[in-house]
Design a protein around this motif. Sequence first.
Motif, PDB file in Angstrom:
ATOM      1  N   ASN A  54       1.317  -1.025   0.185  1.00 51.08           N
ATOM      2  CA  ASN A  54       0.360  -0.132   0.096  1.00 51.08           C
ATOM      3  C   ASN A  54       1.231   0.827   0.583  1.00 51.08           C
ATOM      4  O   ASN A  54       2.262   1.201   0.591  1.00 51.08           O
ATOM      5  CB  ASN A  54      -0.793  -0.151   1.414  1.00 51.08           C
ATOM      6  N   ALA A  55       0.855   2.479  -0.443  1.00 53.51           N
ATOM      7  CA  ALA A  55       1.553   3.626  -0.564  1.00 53.51           C
ATOM      8  C   ALA A  55       1.708   4.003   0.288  1.00 53.51           C
ATOM      9  O   ALA A  55       1.932   4.807   1.163  1.00 53.51           O
ATOM     10  CB  ALA A  55       0.582   4.865  -1.288  1.00 53.51           C
ATOM     11  N   ALA A  56       0.559   3.166   2.044  1.00 54.22           N
ATOM     12  CA  ALA A  56       0.798   3.801   3.249  1.00 54.22           C
ATOM     13  C   ALA A  56       2.283   3.277   3.405  1.00 54.22           C
ATOM     14  O   ALA A  56       2.295   3.679   4.959  1.00 54.22           O
ATOM     15  CB  ALA A  56      -0.502   3.382   4.193  1.00 54.22           C
ATOM     16  N   MET A  57       2.458   2.178   2.948  1.00 54.79           N
ATOM     17  CA  MET A  57       3.730   1.856   3.843  1.00 54.79           C
ATOM     18  C   MET A  57       4.866   2.300   4.574  1.00 54.79           C
ATOM     19  O   MET A  57       5.258   2.410   5.344  1.00 54.79           O
ATOM     20  CB  MET A  57       4.261   0.283   3.068  1.00 54.79           C
ATOM     21  N   PRO A  58       5.231   3.389   3.284  1.00 53.81           N
ATOM     22  CA  PRO A  58       6.154   4.353   4.151  1.00 53.81           C
ATOM     23  C   PRO A  58       6.459   4.780   5.184  1.00 53.81           C
ATOM     24  O   PRO A  58       6.811   5.010   5.912  1.00 53.81           O
ATOM     25  CB  PRO A  58       6.704   5.130   2.597  1.00 53.81           C
ATOM     26  N   THR A  59       4.862   5.322   5.303  1.00 52.53           N
ATOM     27  CA  THR A  59       4.459   6.004   6.459  1.00 52.53           C
ATOM     28  C   THR A  59       4.306   4.884   7.773  1.00 52.53           C
ATOM     29  O   THR A  59       4.468   5.340   9.491  1.00 52.53           O
ATOM     30  CB  THR A  59       2.793   6.589   6.754  1.00 52.53           C
ATOM     31  N   ALA A  60       4.163   4.185   7.671  1.00 52.26           N
ATOM     32  CA  ALA A  60       3.804   2.978   8.975  1.00 52.26           C
ATOM     33  C   ALA A  60       5.014   2.312   8.967  1.00 52.26           C
ATOM     34  O   ALA A  60       5.314   1.286  10.254  1.00 52.26           O
ATOM     35  CB  ALA A  60       2.363   1.824   8.201  1.00 52.26           C
ATOM     36  N   LEU A  61       6.446   2.247   7.990  1.00 55.56           N
ATOM     37  CA  LEU A  61       7.429   1.014   7.995  1.00 55.56           C
ATOM     38  C   LEU A  61       8.536   2.245   9.416  1.00 55.56           C
ATOM     39  O   LEU A  61       8.562   1.624  10.315  1.00 55.56           O
ATOM     40  CB  LEU A  61       8.340   1.866   6.747  1.00 55.56           C
ATOM     41  N   PRO A  62       8.148   3.328   9.414  1.00 50.74           N
ATOM     42  CA  PRO A  62       9.384   3.686  10.907  1.00 50.74           C
ATOM     43  C   PRO A  62       8.110   3.068  12.308  1.00 50.74           C
ATOM     44  O   PRO A  62       8.895   2.715  13.319  1.00 50.74           O
ATOM     45  CB  PRO A  62       8.812   5.097  11.315  1.00 50.74           C
ATOM     46  N   PHE A  63       7.296   2.914  12.747  1.00 50.29           N
ATOM     47  CA  PHE A  63       6.569   2.592  13.620  1.00 50.29           C
ATOM     48  C   PHE A  63       6.519   0.635  13.637  1.00 50.29           C
ATOM     49  O   PHE A  63       6.397   0.540  14.886  1.00 50.29           O
ATOM     50  CB  PHE A  63       4.630   2.423  13.613  1.00 50.29           C
ATOM     51  N   LEU A  64       6.214   0.378  12.529  1.00 40.63           N
ATOM     52  CA  LEU A  64       6.892  -0.794  12.196  1.00 40.63           C
ATOM     53  C   LEU A  64       8.482  -1.440  13.017  1.00 40.63           C
ATOM     54  O   LEU A  64       8.573  -2.062  14.113  1.00 40.63           O
ATOM     55  CB  LEU A  64       6.721  -1.248  11.084  1.00 40.63           C
ATOM     56  N   LEU A  65       9.155  -0.774  12.335  1.00 38.17           N
ATOM     57  CA  LEU A  65      10.408  -1.186  12.600  1.00 38.17           C
ATOM     58  C   LEU A  65      10.391  -0.772  14.904  1.00 38.17           C
ATOM     59  O   LEU A  65      11.177  -1.609  15.178  1.00 38.17           O
ATOM     60  CB  LEU A  65      11.144   0.287  12.125  1.00 38.17           C
TER      61      LEU A  65
END
Length: 176
Positions: A80-91
């Motif tokens: 999803n296009a939101a993944m780059p925004t979610a990625l810091p939270f996931l990391l």
Amino acid sequence: MDVAAKEAAIARFLGEYPQAADAGRGHPALQGCEDVRWSEFPECPAGIPVLLRALLDQEAASEAERVLGNSLLNGITAMNAAMPTALPFLLRLASDPEVPVRSELLDLLVVVAEFSEPVDAEGEVSVFWFGSDSEHPEREQCRTVFTEHARVVAMLAEELTSPDRRATLRRAAGLV
């Protein structure tokens, strides 16, 4: 899966795990996730913060991780296009040893790293299946996030048992 199906999956999740809606509130890894307008991303449900917080609920974490993955991945070939925004939270969550589904988050991060790899513009078959990089700017955006968090990525990569998976995660952060 379209956004309506993703929203329905989140609603079913909350019906099964109502306590998960309040889990993880105030966790430092999730600071700012409530401020993101998730539904403004194409095919992204608004309930991403609930799923991120639910990853901290012992009982609901496994199902939250599954629903979150389905919400942030648009099938077996795209994110999803939101993944780059979610990625810091996931990391940040994957870095926390107290997160119940930490190993599953590591698996998801490897998938994101794989999906972030550039597609050879000369390879017609690859472009057909995965689309061109210009059509999917989230790939480069995710690589940028991985690079910005290279120290965390390097630490997380060391926890993976597979050399190939370690290399995939490191490559996404420009460490290889």
